[in-house]
Scaffold this active site. Structure first.
Site, PDB file in Angstrom:
ATOM      1  N   ASP A 121      13.550  -5.192   6.873  1.00 36.80           N
ATOM      2  CA  ASP A 121      12.059  -4.407   6.255  1.00 36.80           C
ATOM      3  C   ASP A 121      12.752  -3.143   5.925  1.00 36.80           C
ATOM      4  O   ASP A 121      13.747  -2.858   5.667  1.00 36.80           O
ATOM      5  CB  ASP A 121      11.133  -3.990   7.408  1.00 36.80           C
ATOM      6  CG  ASP A 121       9.936  -3.694   6.867  1.00 36.80           C
ATOM      7  OD1 ASP A 121       9.449  -3.815   5.794  1.00 36.80           O
ATOM      8  OD2 ASP A 121       8.948  -3.577   7.864  1.00 36.80           O
ATOM      9  N   ASP A 142       0.811  -1.195   0.227  1.00 40.79           N
ATOM     10  CA  ASP A 142       0.021  -0.002   0.021  1.00 40.79           C
ATOM     11  C   ASP A 142       0.948   1.347  -0.074  1.00 40.79           C
ATOM     12  O   ASP A 142       2.036   1.224   0.341  1.00 40.79           O
ATOM     13  CB  ASP A 142      -0.847  -0.039   1.168  1.00 40.79           C
ATOM     14  CG  ASP A 142      -0.252   0.004   2.713  1.00 40.79           C
ATOM     15  OD1 ASP A 142       0.611  -0.604   2.702  1.00 40.79           O
ATOM     16  OD2 ASP A 142      -0.638   0.598   3.587  1.00 40.79           O
ATOM     17  N   GLU A 196       0.321  -1.227   5.719  1.00 43.45           N
ATOM     18  CA  GLU A 196       1.278  -0.846   6.548  1.00 43.45           C
ATOM     19  C   GLU A 196       1.281   0.866   6.879  1.00 43.45           C
ATOM     20  O   GLU A 196       1.384   1.326   7.770  1.00 43.45           O
ATOM     21  CB  GLU A 196       2.989  -1.110   5.814  1.00 43.45           C
ATOM     22  CG  GLU A 196       4.118  -0.552   6.621  1.00 43.45           C
ATOM     23  CD  GLU A 196       4.405   0.821   6.748  1.00 43.45           C
ATOM     24  OE1 GLU A 196       4.980   1.506   7.725  1.00 43.45           O
ATOM     25  OE2 GLU A 196       3.810   1.840   5.808  1.00 43.45           O
ATOM     26  N   GLU A 197       0.632   1.329   5.756  1.00 39.32           N
ATOM     27  CA  GLU A 197       0.541   2.915   5.758  1.00 39.32           C
ATOM     28  C   GLU A 197      -0.474   3.463   7.043  1.00 39.32           C
ATOM     29  O   GLU A 197      -0.791   4.539   7.260  1.00 39.32           O
ATOM     30  CB  GLU A 197       0.199   3.586   4.581  1.00 39.32           C
ATOM     31  CG  GLU A 197       1.555   3.404   3.469  1.00 39.32           C
ATOM     32  CD  GLU A 197       2.696   4.279   4.130  1.00 39.32           C
ATOM     33  OE1 GLU A 197       2.673   4.741   4.987  1.00 39.32           O
ATOM     34  OE2 GLU A 197       3.683   4.215   3.224  1.00 39.32           O
TER      35      GLU A 197
HETATM   36  C1  LIG Z   1      21.834  11.766   9.942  1.00 35.93           C
HETATM   37  C2  LIG Z   1      20.843  12.438   9.440  1.00 35.93           C
HETATM   38  C3  LIG Z   1      20.265  12.273   8.176  1.00 35.93           C
HETATM   39  C4  LIG Z   1      18.977  12.706   7.823  1.00 35.93           C
HETATM   40  C5  LIG Z   1      18.338  11.950   6.627  1.00 35.93           C
HETATM   41  C6  LIG Z   1      16.885  11.363   7.131  1.00 35.93           C
HETATM   42  C7  LIG Z   1      16.762  10.431   6.095  1.00 35.93           C
HETATM   43  C8  LIG Z   1      15.360   9.757   6.183  1.00 35.93           C
HETATM   44  C9  LIG Z   1      15.013   8.738   5.614  1.00 35.93           C
HETATM   45  C10 LIG Z   1      13.940   8.208   5.258  1.00 35.93           C
HETATM   46  C11 LIG Z   1      13.038   8.289   6.178  1.00 35.93           C
HETATM   47  C12 LIG Z   1      12.681   6.997   7.114  1.00 35.93           C
HETATM   48  C13 LIG Z   1      11.233   6.617   6.782  1.00 35.93           C
HETATM   49  C14 LIG Z   1      11.305   5.287   7.284  1.00 35.93           C
HETATM   50  C15 LIG Z   1      10.029   4.570   6.906  1.00 35.93           C
HETATM   51  C16 LIG Z   1       8.760   4.864   7.417  1.00 35.93           C
HETATM   52  C17 LIG Z   1       7.357   4.274   6.851  1.00 35.93           C
HETATM   53  C18 LIG Z   1       6.180   4.870   7.174  1.00 35.93           C
HETATM   54  O1  LIG Z   1       5.904   6.051   6.705  1.00 35.93           O
HETATM   55  N1  LIG Z   1       5.734   4.479   8.339  1.00 35.93           N
HETATM   56  C19 LIG Z   1       4.363   5.074   8.972  1.00 35.93           C
HETATM   57  C20 LIG Z   1       3.719   3.873   9.764  1.00 35.93           C
HETATM   58  C21 LIG Z   1       2.507   4.139  10.498  1.00 35.93           C
HETATM   59  C22 LIG Z   1       2.426   4.311  11.935  1.00 35.93           C
HETATM   60  C23 LIG Z   1       1.684   4.914  12.503  1.00 35.93           C
HETATM   61  C24 LIG Z   1       0.294   5.208  11.924  1.00 35.93           C
HETATM   62  O2  LIG Z   1      -0.515   5.687  12.624  1.00 35.93           O
HETATM   63  C25 LIG Z   1       0.099   4.974  10.637  1.00 35.93           C
HETATM   64  C26 LIG Z   1       1.286   4.557   9.754  1.00 35.93           C
HETATM   65  C27 LIG Z   1       4.761   5.990   9.936  1.00 35.93           C
HETATM   66  O3  LIG Z   1       3.964   7.209   9.871  1.00 35.93           O
HETATM   67  O4  LIG Z   1       5.933   6.124  10.430  1.00 35.93           O
HETATM   68 ZN   LIG Z   2       6.842   2.380   3.859  1.00 36.83          ZN
HETATM   69 ZN   LIG Z   3       5.325   5.422   4.084  1.00 34.93          ZN
END
Ligand SMILES: CCCCCCCC/C=C\CCCCCCCC(=O)N[C@@H](Cc1ccc(O)cc1)C(=O)O
Ligand SMILES: [Zn+2]
Ligand SMILES: [Zn+2]
Length: 522
Positions: free
Chosen positions: A236, A144, A209-210
């Protein structure tokens, strides 16, 4: 250059030089009195011999290059959007099921692969290994995507998979259809080339997942628990290869997520009697709530930089910085408070410094001349590894400091346990080896995933959970995540297929090299 800007530059230079000098003097002073200072904590890496394996070469011919790209673009064109737990595009999810079967005929017909659909739209694959003594591992990804609207400023329609200058644009290109398709494409090619694994493995593709993975990931975990499965490690989505993103770092860094931040979604609400807007009370429900929200924004959670595993990230990367930063990063026990103050200035680096507070929804009022009976706001906090959910809730309550504001925890959990990343850690070392074989110019380091992933539901099945894919992020790319113009280069998608192709084979290694043997760098 004007005289004024020249003066400013000189001033800046003098400031940097005196600041560096101050750091060094301060460092030596503390070292002499308290503990030893290091110039490079990462200097003594061990060399080791890897077990010889007959890996199938990952050559990709022109026909396969076109085929894998066409499959990926088909996946991007299906709008598998999750909006809320009850608003999933089930038509698209069903269509996606059809695409997987069409794109990967060998995976779905091979006697080596068992497949089941879980919770209607998620997929679980099991590829048994020939050596039953080897503990299986698991690869995860999700089907998703978050919503996307072209009118927000996309250069190409978000479900078009349009190619612009060698990049495929579309929602899901980096989150997370590149892994869904990359993993299955790699397995398809391995099976076609006659591969059968020594170590068994699972593949889990969640469909929600989202919106937290309560249906997909949680039911896959239930199925595995019923079978009594235990996993050597889980890999993951999460962190990536950062190229030019960390200021001062020489070369790209592959950050492998060894933990993820905790979460608290808190609903704040204020109730007041409704009435005619011509006779307003001194404070409205909206005004009271706005005050509470403002206090939360003005009083960020405490700086905790260096008190969690993010310290290990910088210590691992220290040798890739020039002086004086190399010295600073090698002595985080001394300099982390200072570094925290610098890092908090940018939203992406601030995420590593503290529990972040984001006001994400604010609702009130139904008509211009009715006093609103109810005002509500949602606050989404990502909890630093050195704090607990309970501590964060107490801090919110004291910062809001107004009994008229009701507080309700909608969803929340503590930061995830820290997975191993030392020389004896099988999953970490195999991922690291696979990255280094493919991208020798990269420095591999453990990292903290600042968002949450489906893997958090797998803690009863695996002690070691990693969050990483070799998606290359350059400056500005982190903003494409859940943002506009999400894209991946065709070259990078191909690299992902190759990465999973090699990773699966490398997992057939029985034992890690002993840390003191000479040869390949661990
Ligand atoms: C050393 C400093 C460097 C900074 C660079 C930052 C790079 C960032 C790279 C990636 C971003 C990280 C993303 C991780 C994956 C997250 C996946 C996601 O969006 N998951 C949702 C899951 C979720 C949680 C709770 C909810 O109610 C709904 C969905 C999320 O929001 O976390
Ligand atoms: Zn994701
Ligand atoms: Zn995401």
């Amino acid at each position: 250059m004007t005289e004024r800007s020249a003066k400013l530059n000189i001033l800046k230079f003098v400031k940097i030089v005196s600041f560096s000098l101050l750091l060094v003097i301060l460092g030596f002073f503390v070292a002499a009195t308290v503990r030893t200072l290091t110039f490079d904590v990462n200097a003594g890496l061990q060399l080791a011999h890897w077990e010889k394996t007959n890996n199938i070469a990952s050559d990709i011919n022109q026909h396969q290059r076109e085929e894998l790209l066409a499959n990926f673009r088909d996946a991007i064109r299906i709008p598998t959007v999750s909006t809320t737990e009850t608003q999933l595009n089930t038509t698209a999810l069903r269509e996606f099921d059809g695409l997987l079967r069409k794109a990967f005929p060998t995976v779905f017909s091979s006697h080596l692969v068992q497949h089941e659909v879980v919770a209607n739209y998620s997929h679980l694959f099991w590829v048994p290994g020939s050596d039953l003594a080897l503990v299986p591992y698991m690869l995860l990804a999700h089907i998703d995507v978050v919503p996307a609207e072209e009118r927000d400023g996309w250069e190409a329609p978000p479900f078009s998979a349009k190619e612009i200058n060698g990049f495929i644009y579309g929602r899901g290109t980096i989150d997370n259809k590149q892994s869904v398709m990359g993993i299955l494409q790699a397995l398809e090619y391995l099976l076609i080339r006659g591969y059968s694994p020594r170590r068994g493995f699972f593949i889990g593709l969640g469909h929600d997942e989202e919106v937290s993975g309560f249906q997909g990931a949680m039911n896959i975990v239930r199925v595995l628990k019923k079978k009594g499965v235990q996993l050597a490690f889980v890999l993951d989505e999460g962190l990536a290869v950062l190229d030019g993103v960390i200021s001062g770092l020489e070369g790209p860094a592959a950050l492998i997520g060894i933990s993820e931040k905790g979460l608290a979604t808190v609903k704040l609400s204020v109730s007041k009697a409704p009435g005619h807007s011509s006779m307003p009370p001194r404070e409205s429900s909206i005004g009271i709530l706005a005050g509470a929200v403002k206090r939360l924004e003005e009083n960020p959670m405490p700086r905790l930089f260096g008190e969690g595993p993010e310290r290990g990230t910088f210590e691992h990367l220290a040798h890739k910085f020039r002086l004086p930063l190399k010295f600073v990063m090698s002595n985080m026990w001394l300099f982390s408070p200072l570094l925290g103050r610098v890092m908090e200035r940018r939203p992406d680096t601030n995420a590593f410094v503290r529990t972040t507070t984001a006001i994400t929804m604010f609702n009130s009022g139904v008509k211009v001349n009715i006093l609103p009976s109810q005002a509500e706001a949602y606050v989404n906090l990502r909890i630093h590894s050195a704090q607990s959910l309970q501590e964060v809730l107490e801090l919110i309550q004291s910062t809001v400091g107004d009994e008229r504001v009701k507080m309700e925890l909608v969803d929340g959990f503590d930061p995830l346990p820290v997975s191993s990343y030392d020389e004896t850690s099988f999953g970490f070392q195999i991922i690291k080896k696979t990255v280094l074989d493919q991208f020798p110019q990269v420095t591999v380091a453990p990292g903290i995933c600042i968002g949450n992933t489906d893997s958090r539901h797998y803690t009863d099945l695996a002690k070691d959970i990693y969050r990483f894919a070799p998606t290359w992020f350059r400056p500005g790319d982190a903003q494409r995540f859940h943002g506009i113009n999400e894209r991946i280069s065709k070259k990078n998608y191909e690299e992902l297929v190759v990465f999973y192709f090699n990773l699966i084979q490398n997992c057939d290694i029985k034992d890690l090299p002993s840390p003191h043997s000479a040869g390949h760098e661990l």
